[in-house]
Scaffold this motif. Structure first.
Motif, mmCIF file in Angstrom:
data_model
loop_
_atom_site.group_PDB
_atom_site.id
_atom_site.type_symbol
_atom_site.label_atom_id
_atom_site.label_comp_id
_atom_site.label_asym_id
_atom_site.label_seq_id
_atom_site.Cartn_x
_atom_site.Cartn_y
_atom_site.Cartn_z
ATOM 1 N N LYS A 5 0.794 -1.229 0.000
ATOM 2 C CA LYS A 5 0.000 0.000 0.000
ATOM 3 C C LYS A 5 0.827 1.280 0.000
ATOM 4 O O LYS A 5 0.333 2.316 -0.433
ATOM 5 N N ASN A 6 2.069 1.231 0.498
ATOM 6 C CA ASN A 6 2.779 2.495 0.690
ATOM 7 C C ASN A 6 3.633 2.891 -0.506
ATOM 8 O O ASN A 6 3.719 2.190 -1.512
ATOM 9 N N GLU A 44 -12.508 -13.648 -4.168
ATOM 10 C CA GLU A 44 -11.892 -13.244 -5.433
ATOM 11 C C GLU A 44 -11.893 -11.713 -5.516
ATOM 12 O O GLU A 44 -12.924 -11.072 -5.295
ATOM 13 N N ARG A 45 -10.743 -11.150 -5.834
ATOM 14 C CA ARG A 45 -10.615 -9.709 -6.000
ATOM 15 C C ARG A 45 -10.062 -9.411 -7.400
ATOM 16 O O ARG A 45 -9.340 -10.228 -7.976
ATOM 17 N N ASN A 46 -10.354 -8.235 -7.903
ATOM 18 C CA ASN A 46 -9.829 -7.840 -9.209
ATOM 19 C C ASN A 46 -8.320 -7.622 -9.122
ATOM 20 O O ASN A 46 -7.841 -6.909 -8.236
ATOM 21 N N ASP A 89 -7.629 -0.477 -4.464
ATOM 22 C CA ASP A 89 -8.981 -0.963 -4.763
ATOM 23 C C ASP A 89 -9.107 -2.469 -4.567
ATOM 24 O O ASP A 89 -10.194 -2.985 -4.321
ATOM 25 N N ALA A 90 -7.992 -3.182 -4.675
ATOM 26 C CA ALA A 90 -8.028 -4.639 -4.523
ATOM 27 C C ALA A 90 -8.334 -5.067 -3.095
ATOM 28 O O ALA A 90 -8.737 -6.196 -2.849
ATOM 29 N N PHE A 91 -8.147 -4.148 -2.138
ATOM 30 C CA PHE A 91 -8.367 -4.486 -0.734
ATOM 31 C C PHE A 91 -9.708 -3.977 -0.220
ATOM 32 O O PHE A 91 -10.004 -4.111 0.964
ATOM 33 N N TYR A 134 -17.064 0.860 -4.902
ATOM 34 C CA TYR A 134 -17.310 2.283 -4.700
ATOM 35 C C TYR A 134 -17.163 3.072 -5.998
ATOM 36 O O TYR A 134 -16.927 4.276 -5.975
ATOM 37 N N SER A 135 -17.307 2.401 -7.136
ATOM 38 C CA SER A 135 -17.073 3.072 -8.415
ATOM 39 C C SER A 135 -18.082 4.186 -8.683
ATOM 40 O O SER A 135 -17.824 5.079 -9.472
ATOM 41 N N GLN A 136 -19.245 4.137 -8.007
ATOM 42 C CA GLN A 136 -20.271 5.162 -8.241
ATOM 43 C C GLN A 136 -20.114 6.349 -7.299
ATOM 44 O O GLN A 136 -20.943 7.252 -7.311
ATOM 45 N N LEU A 137 -19.047 6.370 -6.533
ATOM 46 C CA LEU A 137 -18.834 7.433 -5.557
ATOM 47 C C LEU A 137 -17.731 8.383 -6.023
ATOM 48 O O LEU A 137 -17.139 8.208 -7.080
#
Length: 562
Positions: A190-191, A259-261, A270-272, A277-280
């Motif tokens: 993440k960093n 399963e994650r993208n 986004d994988a975590f 939340y794509s509509q936000l």
């Protein structure tokens, strides 16, 4: 794991940096994960442990190899010499590793289980890499070694931990379809310092699975390591990978990963996040601005409660520090910030401010020693960051970097934030209060836990790089009873009501909103991100070892496309 024997300094418990042995059940799980099991013919499977220490992995490898030899009728000794490699920088650890292998009935050589600096060793291609690379922070790596690592490993970026080049070197050693499984700190996922390694894996390998062990004890001693197990293969990209979180080692035996993208570049946050939340919107897309408080380079001179009696009052700004925001309470400690700038942003002339001149001159030696002052000796009393007095008068959300507060504070224009505070400005006080309420919710806490690394105590990190990734509903048109109710709950610090109302807000807005391609009125224009087109030549992936050995080509793979 590779023991430093204090090569990289001592930890607080007396052990060396880089020396954290892996628990046996984790070793067994990781070998199962890569498919190195005794029910298979292991006679020609070349396996590498790059930081073997006293042999936590190598001894289990030897056990499985001997059992496989009995099943399939091959010579275990010959297979061990031919196929098993282990390195460690400390001779005593290697000696102990060899002794343990001999106790099993095998005779290791100093060619295959060897003392040496793995990062400078010549390697053959391998089928499997498994292990626990050394955790050594940037500041504990000798300067001479840092120079070599920077010149050799393009993924060693920013203030990387030592395990980053261990990843790169072992990945480049994989044969086509080879498996790579490490347990190490999850920070790189993440960093910033893990960015180039993430990019390399996303573009050139297949991310198979991540097992987050942050809440579990995966080692033979209690350490704050925040570990994760990653399984990577030298194979073509796949749309999804498996992800699981483990709170107890007992759960490893019966995992149910989701399963994650699979990420396609260096941004993996986004994988975590489980929820879509794509509509936000991001906070900045709604027209807010995110910043960090001023860094002076000499806080004990520029910030003090005694300054009102020492300098001209027009140069002072009431200053707020993270320590003023504790226990869900704002308590100003009467400290002021000395502002050495004019309203136009130029340094003041000290001849116009005799009190400030006398005060600053009394600290001139200390101020002139700072890097920011050495760059221009005539500006020896400047601060690292330029101070904008207008910021003090703006309403703003205040967020300490690491905080146990549940309450998110809004300053209506009384204070200037210092360097350990992040702030959000824009729109009215009412909109800032609504945003604060949203930031207090469980939904945001879950988001920030997914995109940041939790610190000791589980506190979130409200850094600007993470704040910019948070996704919130478009609440700008919110009004009437719903707005009044949420602001009232925020003002009354009714955390349960805030959380309940924010959850309802998310549900209502995300169920009725479709993300608009046009920029919403009053919102900041969303930056158009360049789309990276990935192509995988069929002949390219099997020959990845050749590409990885070519530093020039490797550097090209790591260039930021933006």
């Amino acid at each position: 794991m590779n023991s430093s024997n204090c090569v990289y300094g001592e930890r607080a418990n007396g052990g060396g940096h880089g020396d954290v042995p892996t628990a046996p059940e984790v070793v067994r799980y990781m070998l199962d994960l890569v498919g190195y099991t005794a029910d298979k013919n292991l006679s020609n499977i070349i396996i590498l442990e790059p930081s073997c220490g006293e042999g936590e992995f190598v001894v289990e490898i030897a056990h499985r190899l001997m059992e496989s030899a009995l099943r399939f009728g091959f010579d275990a000794q010959a297979a061990f010499i031919r196929c098993v490699y282990g390195y460690d920088i400390v001779e005593e650890k290697i000696q102990r590793c060899r002794e343990r292998i001999k106790e099993l009935g095998l005779n290791p050589t100093d060619v295959h289980i060897r003392v040496g600096d793995f990062l400078s060793a010549q390697l053959h291609e391998v089928d499997v890499v498994v292990g626990n690379p050394p955790y050594v922070r940037y500041e504990n790596i000798p300067a001479s070694q840092i120079d070599y690592i920077k010149n050799t490993f393009p993924t060693f970026h920013y203030r990387s931990d030592l395990y980053i080049p261990f990843f790169e070197k072992t990945l480049r050693a994989l044969k086509p379809s080879g498996k790579h499984c490490f347990i190490c700190a999850n920070r790189w996922l993440k960093n910033e310092y893990g960015r180039k390694l993430r990019r390399l894996i996303a573009r050139c390998f297949r991310l198979e699975s991540i097992i987050n062990l942050e809440r579990a004890n995966a080692f033979k001693e209690d350490v704050l390591a925040y570990p994760a197990i990653t399984l990577i293969s030298n194979s073509t990209h796949r749309e999804t990978f498996e992800y699981a979180e483990v709170e107890s080692m007992d759960e490893l035996a019966n995992l149910h990963p989701t399963e994650r993208n699979t990420p396609i570049d260096d941004e993996w946050s986004d994988a975590f996040i489980q929820t879509n939340y794509s509509q936000l919107y991001t906070i900045e897309e709604l027209g807010f601005k995110i910043g960090i408080g001023v860094a002076t380079g000499a806080d004990n001179i520029f910030i003090s409660s005694e300054l009102p009696s020492l300098v001209e009052p027009e140069l002072l700004l009431p200053a707020l520090n993270a320590k003023d925001l504790r226990g869900d309470t704002m308590c100003w400690h009467q400290e002021y910030l000395l502002n050495p700038y004019t309203p136009s942003g130029e340094l003041i002339s000290l001849t116009h401010y005799p009190l400030a001149a006398r005060y600053l001159e009394s600290h001139r030696e200390r101020l002139a020693e700072r890097h920011v002052a050495r760059k221009n000796t005539s500006k020896w009393y400047k601060t690292i960051d330029r101070i904008n007095p207008q910021l003090k008068s703006e309403a703003k959300i205040l967020l300490p970097d690491m905080s146990g507060n549940r309450y998110i504070f809004v300053d209506e224009g009384r204070f200037y934030p210092l360097h350990n505070l992040y702030y959000v400005i824009g729109h009215s006080v009412r909109k800032l209060k609504i945003l604060s309420a949203i930031l207090m919710s469980d939904i945001i806490r879950q988001q920030i836990s997914s995109i940041t690394n939790n610190m000791n105590g589980g506190f979130p990190r409200w850094q600007s790089q993470y704040l910019r990734k948070l996704k919130v509903p478009d609440f700008m048109a919110m009004e009437g009873a719903q707005e009044e109710q949420l602001i009232q709950s925020y003002d009354e610090m009714d955390f349960e009501a805030v959380n309940r109302q924010v959850c309802l807000l998310y549900n209502n807005l995300t169920s009725t909103q479709n993300r608009r391609t046009a920029t919403p009125r009053g919102h900041a224009k969303k930056k158009q991100e360049s789309q990276l087109e990935l192509t995988f030549d069929k002949d390219f992936m099997p020959s990845m070892d050749r590409v990885m050995h070519n530093k020039d080509v490797m550097s090209q793979l790591l260039i930021n496309p933006k």
